[in-house]
Each structure stands twice: as structure tokens, then as C-alpha cells.
Enzyme design. Structure first.
Site: not given
Ligand code: UDP
Length: 335
Positions: A117, A141, A145
Site C-alpha cells: 500500500s 495499518y 504492510k
């Protein structure tokens, strides 16, 4: 047909990846807990129901299907939830990826295409953002990643992992043939929420901040069609098999659209007024995120087929009108 294990294959991006793989002559095996994904979205190969933290279920899926490679899309992806409950994100996204890497190692599967991402970059210092930009995620988040990406070189050095990490910018749109589309519960993404406001399913769209340092004061994002994201996975799998580890690729159209532009495009495409509420900034929202995708274009020969925002809105609207916002699961046609 070469089997490919697609974790999260019943999710929004994973299901589009499965379709693209099938069209390219692979057999996509969706490995999905169905906690977030939908059984109706698994249409191009078998569904193996399981959690990526469940090593025994992973081993059973590897034994049953003997996949040549793994596309790893399974993850939790709600930024706000990750801020409130970081452990949940680290466990699922990072420990889940580690469990998968060990299962790949022990089952002799070397090739991995990973869903990453632009959230791994955090607040960018330069725009457009190249893959070499500093990665300082601003929420758990994005950190989950990045932590996953950071495991790959060690597994490559010692266990022969060959990997590509695809850093998506803002995924949008739906399958152009209308077979699958976006359905999150709860929905937090801009385009489906604007479509809900256009169709009357929600009273209005709230714009998160009108005083950002952008031309119209609203946040600018690089929207990329989900079918184009999917095709990049197919290209990465081929390049991995031919060349070995590829590293990271940004996937975006290198064009920014503001929240207001998204709303205006929805009005134009749907012919409906979109009720708008002007709200406060959302914490941690960078004003502008735009990809430099030169590397994907040059080294994967990646050519987005739907680079126009209007195409993303048109395909998403077609899906939304037939099945959108919580109705797909009730639709016999899709079961
Ligand atoms: N956004 C908004 N209202 C909403 C949801 C999102 O104004 O109800 C904005 C958000 O601030 C961001 C853009 O729309 O600038 C895209 O947000 P989304 O959550 O879809 O993706 P993100 O960029 O956070 O990954």
C-alpha cells in the site's frame, strides 16, 4: 492450468485478481476466511476457507492444490480500526504473513506477489512518490504492510523466496463485465460512499476537510481501477518466474483527483445530485498522494486500461446499481 493460491481471494481486490488470473490461463485458488470476503465473489476456481494464521489450513490448501505461486491479498485494511486496535492488525497482517511465508517455505513454493500500500509511505516528502521514497507509515495499518515487506529479503536470502510487492494507491471501480465489485461492511472508502449518496442509500457524503493545501482544499488521491491492479499481479507473477525477485512497484495512474472532483465526476456519470456535507479533516490524511509508477510501466509493461476516473465511476456505478451496498450477498444470480 497452473494453480495460484490467492489469499483474500474472496475480497474486493483478491476477487478481481482471481478473474485476471483465470483469463490469463491460471487456476486461482481463493484462500479466504470469509470474515471480510464473500463466497459469491469466488467464481473462477475453488474456495479454500481458512485463516492465514492457521498453519494447518494453509498446509492443507498447499497439499490439495500444489500452487506454483502465492498472491497474498488477505489483510485487515481499515485505517481507523488499526489506530484503535493495533495488535489486531499486527497479528493478522504481520503474523499472518509470517505464517504464510513459513508455509510457502515448507511446501516448496518460492514465488510471492504481495498486496502492499501507499500507506507504507506515510506523509510523502515529494509527490509523485517513487518506490525509493522514505517509508514512514503514520498508522498501524501502513506499518503492518511495511513490516510484512521487511520480512521478505531475509526469507529470500535464506529460503529462496522470490517476491514482488505491489503498493496500491487508491483502488476504485468494479469488474467492467459487472461480475464482481466492491462490498465492504462497514464501507469507508470515498467512491462507494459517494455512490451511496447519489443513489439515496445514504443521506450525504461528508467531505473530510476543505482547508488542505490543495487547489480546491480537499484531499487529492491517485485512483486506480481494480481491474488494472489485478492485471499488474498477473504481470508480476510472470516476471517473477522469469527473473526472480522484483522488489516493490507503485501502482497508480500518476494523476491526482480531489474529493470534490470525485463527487463532480459521480454527478456527471450518474446524472444525479450528490448531497454534500463539509466536515472536519480526518486525522492522518495526507493532502496529496500521487504515484510515480514508472517502474511498473517499464519493468512489468503495465498499461492501465481504465486510467480515467470516469471509467472507475462508471463501472462502480453499474455494480452499485445492481448489487451495491450490502445487497450482493442476497442476490441469487451471484451465488
Ligand atoms: N474521504 C472523504 N469522505 C469520506 C471518505 C473519504 O472526504 O467519507 C476522503 C479522504 O479524506 C481521502 C479520500 O476521500 O482524502 C480517499 O479516502 P479513502 O478512505 O477512500 O482512501 P484513503 O486515501 O484513505 O486510502
Amino acid at each position: 492450468m497452473k494453480p495460484i493460491l490467492v489469499t483474500g481471494g474472496a475480497g474486493y481486490i483478491g476477487s478481481h485478481v482471481c478473474k485476471a488470473l483465470a483469463l490469463a490461463g491460471y487456476l486461482p485458488v481463493a484462500f479466504d476466511s470469509l470474515e471480510m470476503g464473500h463466497a459469491w465473489a469466488v467464481r473462477w476456481g475453488p474456495l479454500e476457507r481458512g485463516n492465514i494464521l492457521d498453519r494447518a489450513r494453509l498446509d492443507a490448501a498447499f497439499a490439495a492444490h500444489r500452487p506454483h505461486a502465492v498472491v497474498h491479498c488477505a489483510a485487515y485494511a481499515y485505517v481507523a480500526e488499526s489506530v484503535a486496535d493495533p495488535g489486531r492488525y499486527i497479528r493478522n497482517n504481520v503474523a499472518g504473513t509470517l505464517t504464510l511465508l513459513e508455509a510457502m517455505r515448507d511446501n516448496g513454493v518460492p514465488d510471492l506477489v504481495f498486496s502492499s500500500s501507499c500507506a507504507t509511505y506515510g506523509e510523502p516528502q515529494t509527490v509523485p512518490i517513487p518506490e525509493s521514497a522514505p517509508q514512514n507509515p503514520v498508522n498501524p495499518y501502513g506499518r503492518s504492510k511495511l513490516m510484512s515487506e521487511q520480512m521478505f529479503p531475509a526469507f529470500a536470502a535464506v529460503h529462496g523466496l522470490r517476491w514482488a510487492s505491489l503498493r496500491y494507491f487508491n483502488a476504485a471501480g468494479a469488474d467492467p463485465q459487472g461480475e464482481i465489485g466492491e462490498e465492504h461492511d462497514p464501507e469507508t472508502h470515498l467512491l462507494p460512499l459517494v455512490l451511496d449518496a447519489a443513489s439515496g442509500r445514504r443521506p450525504a457524503i461528508t467531505v473530510f476537510g476543505t482547508d488542505h493545501a490543495t487547489p480546491d482544499g480537499t484531499c487529492v488521491r491517485d485512483y486506480v481501477h481494480v481491474a488494472d491492479l489485478a492485471s499488474a499481479h498477473v504481470a508480476a507473477l510472470g516476471a517473477l518466474a522469469a527473473q526472480g525477485t522484483l522488489g516493490a512497484f507503485n501502482l497508480g495512474n500518476e494523476t491526482g483527483h480531489s474529493v470534490r472532483q470525485v463527487i463532480d465526476t459521480v454527478s456527471a456519470v450518474t446524472g444525479r445530485d450528490v448531497p454534500v456535507v463539509l466536515g472536519e479533516r480526518r486525522q492522518g490524511d495526507p493532502p496529496v498522494l500521487i504515484a510515480d509508477s514508472t517502474r511498473a510501466r517499464n519493468e512489468l509493461a503495465w498499461r492501465p486500461r481504465f486510467p480515467e476516473l470516469a471509467d472507475m465511476v462508471r463501472t462502480a456505478w453499474a455494480w452499485h446499481r445492481r448489487y451495491g451496498s450490502g445487497t450482493a450477498g442476497n442476490c441469487e444470480e451471484l451465488k
